[in-house]
Write a protein that holds these residues in place. Structure first.
Motif, mmCIF file in Angstrom:
data_model
loop_
_atom_site.group_PDB
_atom_site.id
_atom_site.type_symbol
_atom_site.label_atom_id
_atom_site.label_comp_id
_atom_site.label_asym_id
_atom_site.label_seq_id
_atom_site.Cartn_x
_atom_site.Cartn_y
_atom_site.Cartn_z
ATOM 1 N N ALA A 55 80.986 -59.736 126.163
ATOM 2 C CA ALA A 55 79.954 -59.024 127.051
ATOM 3 C C ALA A 55 78.738 -58.842 125.512
ATOM 4 O O ALA A 55 79.278 -58.768 124.458
ATOM 5 C CB ALA A 55 79.739 -58.582 127.940
ATOM 6 N N TYR A 56 77.474 -59.287 125.855
ATOM 7 C CA TYR A 56 76.690 -59.119 124.731
ATOM 8 C C TYR A 56 76.067 -57.902 125.497
ATOM 9 O O TYR A 56 75.448 -57.830 126.433
ATOM 10 C CB TYR A 56 76.021 -60.168 124.938
ATOM 11 N N ASN A 57 75.523 -56.447 123.857
ATOM 12 C CA ASN A 57 75.177 -55.945 124.130
ATOM 13 C C ASN A 57 73.197 -55.643 123.651
ATOM 14 O O ASN A 57 73.376 -57.026 123.676
ATOM 15 C CB ASN A 57 75.533 -54.297 123.553
ATOM 16 N N LYS A 58 72.979 -54.736 124.208
ATOM 17 C CA LYS A 58 71.343 -54.902 124.131
ATOM 18 C C LYS A 58 71.086 -55.593 122.882
ATOM 19 O O LYS A 58 70.236 -55.812 122.484
ATOM 20 C CB LYS A 58 70.369 -53.803 124.653
ATOM 21 N N GLU A 99 75.072 -57.502 119.871
ATOM 22 C CA GLU A 99 76.644 -57.751 119.289
ATOM 23 C C GLU A 99 77.915 -58.062 120.542
ATOM 24 O O GLU A 99 77.421 -57.960 121.803
ATOM 25 C CB GLU A 99 76.544 -56.504 119.128
ATOM 26 N N GLN A 100 78.308 -59.234 120.171
ATOM 27 C CA GLN A 100 79.353 -59.671 121.234
ATOM 28 C C GLN A 100 80.615 -58.377 121.279
ATOM 29 O O GLN A 100 80.683 -57.539 120.414
ATOM 30 C CB GLN A 100 80.047 -60.949 120.570
ATOM 31 N N CYS A 101 80.854 -58.076 123.037
ATOM 32 C CA CYS A 101 81.700 -56.588 122.943
ATOM 33 C C CYS A 101 83.033 -57.093 123.799
ATOM 34 O O CYS A 101 82.867 -58.356 124.608
ATOM 35 C CB CYS A 101 80.990 -55.786 123.417
ATOM 36 N N TYR A 120 86.291 -57.215 125.463
ATOM 37 C CA TYR A 120 86.594 -56.303 127.553
ATOM 38 C C TYR A 120 88.174 -56.740 127.612
ATOM 39 O O TYR A 120 88.655 -57.730 127.612
ATOM 40 C CB TYR A 120 86.166 -55.772 128.557
ATOM 41 N N ASP A 125 86.044 -51.117 127.060
ATOM 42 C CA ASP A 125 85.346 -51.856 125.527
ATOM 43 C C ASP A 125 86.687 -51.931 124.673
ATOM 44 O O ASP A 125 86.714 -49.942 124.006
ATOM 45 C CB ASP A 125 84.723 -51.239 125.770
ATOM 46 N N SER A 152 86.167 -53.018 121.598
ATOM 47 C CA SER A 152 85.353 -53.881 120.458
ATOM 48 C C SER A 152 85.547 -52.384 118.769
ATOM 49 O O SER A 152 85.817 -53.733 118.511
ATOM 50 C CB SER A 152 83.987 -53.842 120.598
#
Length: 227
Positions: A71-74, A77-79, A81, A86, A88
């Protein structure tokens, strides 16, 4: 940006692939895919279960239990899971680096993750970095780059990153880890690290991050004709 593109960036551990690819993705509006983080997630799962990461049968046995999601945060950045958690930060621990290198040499793991990586490139224009992106994962990528630097330069950079994150280590330990990963990555039987025949070689041993970024940007513009 017009068109659908895939840029494959391969190279040894600590060459700056992730930092440069992430910046380039933002510069050109691509999706950044850090495949090393995906393998680290599998390595973390095996490590937590006390599994020998060289034991293909044991690692393969836990793969059906793993729900791995990106997933990508605001901040873009790639996170990563793992079964909803999470991980990361957890996957960046030095011991997980070794696990990642070990599990990445296992055919069962590579097959398990291959479609996940290719699916990203089918759905978006991507900059994807790893060890075998241009040779195996995306052999038809519009641009392939082999990014490298000397082992000593890579160790110095990695040491600064780890110390900044509060990880206690030293140059000798980091260099040993990098040299071990280099050997593992280039000598594994399945998809060893090597430069694709049509890959552009970029060596950043003697230049800093900003200069490396400009070199990468110029290479992308020259070969893909985009701004």
């Amino acid at each position: 940006m017009n068109g659908h593109y895939a840029i494959a960036i391969d190279g040894p551990s600590g060459a700056g692939k992730s930092s440069l690819a992430r910046r380039a993705a933002k510069e050109f509006g691509f999706l950044y895919v850090d495949t090393g983080a995906i393998y680290r997630t599998v390595g973390l799962a095996a490590h937590r279960r006390g599994i020998d990461c060289h034991d293909e049968a044991a690692v393969a046995a836990i793969l059906p239990e793993l729900e791995i999601r990106m997933a990508y945060n605001k901040a873009g950045e790639q996170c990563m899971y793992l079964n909803g958690e999470d991980v990361s930060s957890a996957i960046r621990a030095p011991e997980i680096s070794i696990c990642a290198s070990d599990v990445s040499s296992l055919p069962a793991v590579r097959a398990f993750l291959l479609d996940m990586q290719r699916k990203c490139a089918r759905e978006d224009s991507v900059i994807m970095d790893g060890r075998d992106i241009g040779t195996v994962v995306l052999p038809d990528a519009e641009l392939k780059i082999y990014l490298t630097a000397s082992a000593e330069a890579r160790a110095e950079r990695r040491l600064k990153e780890l110390l900044a994150k509060g990880v206690e280590t030293d140059f000798a330990a980091v260099l040993k880890d990098i040299e071990y990963r280099d050997y593992q990555d280039t000598h594994r039987e399945i998809a060893p690290l090597k430069r694709a025949e049509d890959a552009v070689l970029l060596d950043t041993s003697e230049i800093g991050l900003e200069e490396s970024c400009e070199l990468l940007y110029a290479t992308i513009r020259e070969h893909l004709g985009i701004n």
